[in-house]
Write a protein that holds these residues in place. Sequence first.
Motif, short mmCIF file in Angstrom:
data_model
loop_
_atom_site.label_atom_id
_atom_site.label_comp_id
_atom_site.label_asym_id
_atom_site.label_seq_id
_atom_site.Cartn_x
_atom_site.Cartn_y
_atom_site.Cartn_z
N LEU A 266 0.82 -1.21 0.00
CA LEU A 266 0.00 0.00 0.00
C LEU A 266 0.85 1.26 0.00
O LEU A 266 0.39 2.34 -0.38
N ARG A 267 2.11 1.12 0.43
CA ARG A 267 2.98 2.29 0.52
C ARG A 267 3.18 2.93 -0.86
O ARG A 267 3.34 4.14 -0.98
N ASP A 268 3.18 2.10 -1.90
CA ASP A 268 3.44 2.61 -3.25
C ASP A 268 2.16 2.92 -4.02
O ASP A 268 2.22 3.31 -5.18
N LYS A 269 1.02 2.73 -3.39
CA LYS A 269 -0.25 2.99 -4.07
C LYS A 269 -0.46 4.50 -4.26
O LYS A 269 0.02 5.31 -3.49
N VAL A 270 -1.18 4.84 -5.33
CA VAL A 270 -1.56 6.24 -5.54
C VAL A 270 -2.88 6.47 -4.78
O VAL A 270 -3.92 5.93 -5.15
N TRP A 271 -2.83 7.27 -3.72
CA TRP A 271 -3.98 7.46 -2.85
C TRP A 271 -4.73 8.73 -3.22
O TRP A 271 -4.13 9.74 -3.58
N THR A 272 -6.04 8.69 -3.06
CA THR A 272 -6.84 9.91 -3.17
C THR A 272 -6.98 10.50 -1.77
O THR A 272 -6.78 9.80 -0.76
N GLN A 273 -7.34 11.76 -1.71
CA GLN A 273 -7.51 12.38 -0.39
C GLN A 273 -8.66 11.72 0.38
O GLN A 273 -8.58 11.56 1.60
N GLU A 274 -9.71 11.32 -0.32
CA GLU A 274 -10.85 10.70 0.34
C GLU A 274 -10.43 9.37 0.98
O GLU A 274 -10.86 9.03 2.09
N GLU A 275 -9.61 8.62 0.27
CA GLU A 275 -9.16 7.33 0.81
C GLU A 275 -8.30 7.54 2.06
O GLU A 275 -8.46 6.84 3.06
N LEU A 276 -7.39 8.51 1.96
CA LEU A 276 -6.53 8.77 3.13
C LEU A 276 -7.35 9.30 4.30
O LEU A 276 -7.12 8.93 5.45
N TYR A 277 -8.30 10.16 4.01
CA TYR A 277 -9.14 10.75 5.07
C TYR A 277 -9.94 9.65 5.79
O TYR A 277 -9.98 9.60 7.03
N SER A 278 -10.53 8.75 4.99
CA SER A 278 -11.34 7.67 5.58
C SER A 278 -10.47 6.74 6.43
O SER A 278 -10.85 6.38 7.55
N ARG A 279 -9.30 6.37 5.91
CA ARG A 279 -8.40 5.50 6.68
C ARG A 279 -7.88 6.24 7.91
O ARG A 279 -7.78 5.68 9.00
N GLY A 280 -7.56 7.52 7.72
CA GLY A 280 -7.02 8.31 8.83
C GLY A 280 -8.00 8.47 9.97
O GLY A 280 -7.60 8.51 11.14
N THR A 349 -3.37 13.45 7.21
CA THR A 349 -4.32 14.00 6.25
C THR A 349 -5.68 14.23 6.91
O THR A 349 -6.33 15.27 6.69
N TYR A 350 -6.08 13.28 7.72
CA TYR A 350 -7.36 13.42 8.42
C TYR A 350 -7.34 14.62 9.37
O TYR A 350 -8.26 15.45 9.36
N GLN A 351 -6.29 14.72 10.17
CA GLN A 351 -6.22 15.82 11.15
C GLN A 351 -6.18 17.19 10.46
O GLN A 351 -6.71 18.17 10.99
N ARG A 352 -5.59 17.26 9.30
CA ARG A 352 -5.46 18.55 8.60
C ARG A 352 -6.73 18.95 7.86
O ARG A 352 -6.80 20.06 7.31
N ASN A 353 -7.71 18.02 7.84
CA ASN A 353 -8.94 18.34 7.10
C ASN A 353 -10.22 18.12 7.91
O ASN A 353 -11.31 18.40 7.41
N ALA A 354 -10.09 17.61 9.13
CA ALA A 354 -11.26 17.36 9.97
C ALA A 354 -11.55 18.56 10.88
O ALA A 354 -10.70 19.43 11.06
N TRP A 355 -12.74 18.57 11.45
CA TRP A 355 -13.16 19.54 12.48
C TRP A 355 -13.01 21.00 12.02
O TRP A 355 -12.72 21.90 12.81
N GLY A 356 -13.13 21.22 10.72
CA GLY A 356 -13.03 22.58 10.21
C GLY A 356 -11.62 23.05 9.92
O GLY A 356 -11.42 24.21 9.55
#
Length: 376
Positions: A266-280, A349-356
């Motif tokens: 998974l380290r080499d996968k091309v991630w979308t922001q939505e995928e990282l946000y959900s996992r995060g 990624t989650y922390q930088r985009n959650a809670w406003g």
Amino acid sequence: MLLGDKPKLIAAVSTLLACGSVYGEWGYNLPQGVTEVSRSIYDLHMTIFWICVVIGIVVFGVMFWSMLMHRKSLGAKPAAFHENTLIEVIWTAIPFLILVSMAVPATQTLIKVYDTKESDIDIQITGYQWKWHYKYLADDVGFFSNLSTPKAEIANEEPKGDHYLLEVDEPMVVPVNKKIRFLITANDVIHSWWVPDLAVKKDAIPGFINEAWTKIEEPGIYRGQCAELCGKDHGFMPIVVEAKSEEDYQTWLVAKKEAAAKERELRDKVWTQEELYSRGEKIYNKNCAACHQPNGEGVPPVFPAIKGSEIATGEPQKHIAVVVNGVQGTAMQAFGKQLSEVDIAAVITYQRNAWGNNTGDQVVPMDIVKFNEAGQ
């Protein structure tokens, strides 16, 4: 009690009986456990207990008999001798023989408890605030074991389950009838790994390795807890050991290795922001929410808020440094060795985009790899 109170009496007795069935698993004695060592410890405990009971009966029996049968009102006269060699020899010899009779089985049991040589499987156990990490040294398999009790149960918003605060997302899995050696340590503060059914209780101390072992004879699930007060969530780091047959254990081991290989890819996968946000979000709730709270507002000043913080809304590299390296002198742990590059990228990624916070930033796994390679 009046006759009119009879229904109340019946109801009270019924309630007590019902309580008795609910708490029937509670006991005042040691569990006998499921290993040879646990049964040896139980037998030793009962042997010492009955010796103490006999001593108590004899001593108090003689004392009360003397008080009753030789009291002043019966005309008893106290003896006036100063010393008696025979009596002194007797009351020295009897305790000595009692201590020897207790020391022999105690020594035999302790020799069994500390005999960690010739193990079949070695597992390193590391205590963290507030979870356990298990590493199977010969198989390159490692994972964290976190409390899985729903937060709604802890907050009394839902009925509590059968294994409230004694359930985890990933139990330690071991085969039956194999000698398992535990190498126990800690990453931050002193913890204690305790599973009563295995008769294993060992302190986990940063910088030290303590050894223990077990050989479980029956497949099953055995539960325990951290037994050393280790901080705010000490009561939220349970232990679950699942003993399987050798065949089932090998199947589990193969599955864990395959899952670890997929995780590395998974380290080499091309991630979308939505995928990282959900996992995060999942990573955050499992690893960060206990201190920084699910809403990111923290518990200032001990656990600062992430919501609107300079770290979470400022330069991404500083945010990565805090998560990977921790912050010295504070409760902020270094997650660089606890989480994979993918999980660290996802949670940032989650922390930088959650809670406003809404920075729009996306930190990808390769950012973490480059940060680690740069040795920052």
